[in-house]
Design an enzyme around this catalytic site. Structure first.
Site, PDB file in Angstrom:
ATOM      1  N   THR A 101       1.016  -1.027  -0.209  1.00 17.99           N
ATOM      2  CA  THR A 101      -0.082   0.080   0.011  1.00 17.99           C
ATOM      3  C   THR A 101       0.712   1.500  -0.073  1.00 17.99           C
ATOM      4  O   THR A 101       0.248   2.227  -0.805  1.00 17.99           O
ATOM      5  CB  THR A 101      -0.777   0.263   0.780  1.00 17.99           C
ATOM      6  OG1 THR A 101      -1.650  -1.094   1.226  1.00 17.99           O
ATOM      7  CG2 THR A 101      -1.837   1.036   1.577  1.00 17.99           C
TER       8      THR A 101
ATOM      9  N   GLN B 254       0.848  -9.799  -5.948  1.00 16.49           N
ATOM     10  CA  GLN B 254      -0.190 -11.580  -6.276  1.00 16.49           C
ATOM     11  C   GLN B 254       1.239 -12.312  -6.763  1.00 16.49           C
ATOM     12  O   GLN B 254       0.843 -13.679  -7.022  1.00 16.49           O
ATOM     13  CB  GLN B 254      -1.582 -11.148  -6.211  1.00 16.49           C
ATOM     14  CG  GLN B 254      -2.305 -10.592  -5.646  1.00 16.49           C
ATOM     15  CD  GLN B 254      -2.362 -11.564  -4.539  1.00 16.49           C
ATOM     16  OE1 GLN B 254      -2.011 -12.998  -4.034  1.00 16.49           O
ATOM     17  NE2 GLN B 254      -3.121 -10.729  -3.385  1.00 16.49           N
TER      18      GLN B 254
ATOM     19  N   SER C 152       4.809  -7.403  -2.011  1.00 16.21           N
ATOM     20  CA  SER C 152       5.055  -6.989   0.094  1.00 16.21           C
ATOM     21  C   SER C 152       5.058  -8.480   0.141  1.00 16.21           C
ATOM     22  O   SER C 152       4.916  -9.456  -0.206  1.00 16.21           O
ATOM     23  CB  SER C 152       3.195  -6.994   0.577  1.00 16.21           C
ATOM     24  OG  SER C 152       2.911  -6.769   1.655  1.00 16.21           O
ATOM     25  N   ALA C 153       6.012  -8.624   1.193  1.00 18.00           N
ATOM     26  CA  ALA C 153       6.215  -9.326   2.104  1.00 18.00           C
ATOM     27  C   ALA C 153       5.867 -11.045   2.639  1.00 18.00           C
ATOM     28  O   ALA C 153       5.681 -12.188   2.459  1.00 18.00           O
ATOM     29  CB  ALA C 153       7.368  -9.369   3.607  1.00 18.00           C
ATOM     30  N   HIS C 154       4.180 -10.534   3.527  1.00 15.11           N
ATOM     31  CA  HIS C 154       3.709 -11.662   3.699  1.00 15.11           C
ATOM     32  C   HIS C 154       2.412 -12.317   2.899  1.00 15.11           C
ATOM     33  O   HIS C 154       1.944 -13.384   2.936  1.00 15.11           O
ATOM     34  CB  HIS C 154       2.230 -11.107   4.767  1.00 15.11           C
ATOM     35  CG  HIS C 154       1.629 -10.156   3.670  1.00 15.11           C
ATOM     36  ND1 HIS C 154       0.452  -9.738   3.333  1.00 15.11           N
ATOM     37  CD2 HIS C 154       1.384  -8.323   2.955  1.00 15.11           C
ATOM     38  CE1 HIS C 154      -0.415  -9.423   3.428  1.00 15.11           C
ATOM     39  NE2 HIS C 154      -0.203  -8.556   3.303  1.00 15.11           N
TER      40      HIS C 154
ATOM     41  N   THR D  19      14.480   5.237  10.062  1.00 17.03           N
ATOM     42  CA  THR D  19      15.254   3.534  10.408  1.00 17.03           C
ATOM     43  C   THR D  19      14.014   3.068   9.743  1.00 17.03           C
ATOM     44  O   THR D  19      12.811   2.170   9.982  1.00 17.03           O
ATOM     45  CB  THR D  19      14.964   3.762  12.089  1.00 17.03           C
ATOM     46  OG1 THR D  19      15.351   4.159  12.653  1.00 17.03           O
ATOM     47  CG2 THR D  19      15.924   2.452  12.418  1.00 17.03           C
TER      48      THR D  19
ATOM     49  N   CYS E  13      -8.509  -6.882   1.927  1.00 21.83           N
ATOM     50  CA  CYS E  13      -8.235  -5.011   2.178  1.00 21.83           C
ATOM     51  C   CYS E  13     -10.201  -4.914   2.418  1.00 21.83           C
ATOM     52  O   CYS E  13      -9.650  -3.359   2.504  1.00 21.83           O
ATOM     53  CB  CYS E  13      -7.400  -4.679   1.728  1.00 21.83           C
ATOM     54  SG  CYS E  13      -5.393  -5.085   1.493  1.00 21.83           S
TER      55      CYS E  13
END
Length: 348
Positions: free
Chosen positions: A72, A144, A164-166, A202, A291
């Site tokens: 996002t 995806q 996206s990592a997840h 950071t 989402c």
């Protein structure tokens, strides 16, 4: 036999053991990656190793891989303020920043006339439908497709792409924007100048370490043919649920799709009702993009593809992954078909 069966991989994939181990190791590092002392250098080295892992998995050697909080944020960084065009089938993280005016056909394919002014997903999260990305595309949502189908960012001809990592078995809350080298992009988060000046703050070292390990493992699984087995299971499930002539439609069946995704439409049987019934039966599935879950409304993706309001509100998404077994998908098929028969009996 597992008491619950998870069939919602497009929402989030189960955390990979490689990612869990990498994150646990990163927790022991005290240094800030921006510090120049030994502790800081150790943290920086770990972060750059993860960047190299993600870069290699994406086939993005020579591009800039910028770590962000997820797809996002990456979409906002890539699309905001650029006047880009997109279609209604795009994820809302993209369509929020673009003009949703591009036409979509009944198979979910988008016509692009001006690639340099267009944001176009590679794969749709609800239907799994794959797009052909034109050369010179401004931005592509690769979220995806990453880890499920072979591609290399360097082959795509896009200026930018994001992941996206997840979605690949990494942790939630971290992702990456890939930027073709030499492309100027103004940071939205300003401050310390981290991430090559593209994203201040950071870095999430623990999440980034897990992301890198997950990306490496995902690339290895894809090369080993893990998703070909997933495709076979998806096809078995599709045949079981849609070939009895009782009105259930498999959306995008005629199009190229992700190997794991099945979008079912049974007109008049609301998607959220199906999700709740399957949840009570021990199965995790979805009525569309995670989402948008909790919002009782018809799928705008399916409406864009020409389905009527009733049908677009009657969609169920089943998305599987490596490790899901044939016995598990058949258990789901039996439970879902029983629930559909009960629905039809009540509606008669």
């Amino acid at each position: 036999m597992r008491s619950r069966i998870y069939l919602d991989w497009n929402a989030t994939a189960p955390l990979r053991p490689e990612a869990r181990a990498a994150m646990a190791s990163a927790m022991d590092l005290v240094g800030n990656p921006s510090s120049v002392h030994a502790e800081g250098r150790a943290a920086k080295a770990l972060m750059e190793r993860a960047r190299a892992q993600v870069t290699a998995a994406l086939g993005a050697e020579g591009a800039d891989v910028v770590f962000v909080s997820g797809a996002t944020e990456a979409a906002a960084l890539a699309c905001a303020g650029r006047g880009l065009l997109c279609a209604e089938v795009e994820h809302e993280a993209v369509s929020a920043w673009c003009h949703s005016s591009l036409p979509v056909d009944g198979d979910g394919r988008v016509r692009v006339d001006d690639p340099a002014r267009t944001a176009l997903q590679m794969a749709n999260s609800e239907t799994g439908i794959l797009q052909d990305l034109p050369e010179g595309l401004a931005v592509s949502d690769l979220t995806q497709a990453f880890g499920k189908v072979p591609f290399a960012f360097n082959w795509l001809g896009c200026a930018m792409g994001f992941v996206s990592a997840h979605k690949i078995g990494g942790p939630k809350g971290v992702g990456a924007l890939v930027i073709r080298r030499g492309l100027d992009l103004e940071a939205r988060l300003k401050g310390g100048g981290q991430e090559m000046g593209r994203r201040a703050g950071t870095e999430n070292l623990i999440g980034i370490a897990g992301f890198g390990a997950a990306a490496e493992a995902a690339a290895r699984d894809l090369a080993a043919g893990a998703w070909e087995s997933v495709l076979q299971l998806r096809n078995i499930l599709e045949l079981s649920l849609c070939e009895d002539g009782k009105g259930t439609i498999s959306v995008g069946k005629a199009a190229r799709r992700l190997p794991n995704t099945l979008c079912l439409v049974t007109p008049g049987w609301k998607g959220e009702t199906q999700v709740m019934q399957m949840d009570l039966a021990g199965f995790a599935v979805s009525a569309g993009s995670a989402c948008s879950s909790g919002k009782v409304r018809a799928s705008r993706v399916l409406r864009a593809m020409g389905l009527d309001e009733t049908s677009a509100a009657s969609a169920l998404r089943v998305s599987i992954g490596p490790g899901v077994t044939e016995a598990e998908v058949m258990r789901f098929a039996e439970a879902w078909l029983r629930a559909r028969d009960r629905h039809r009996a009540r509606a008669a």
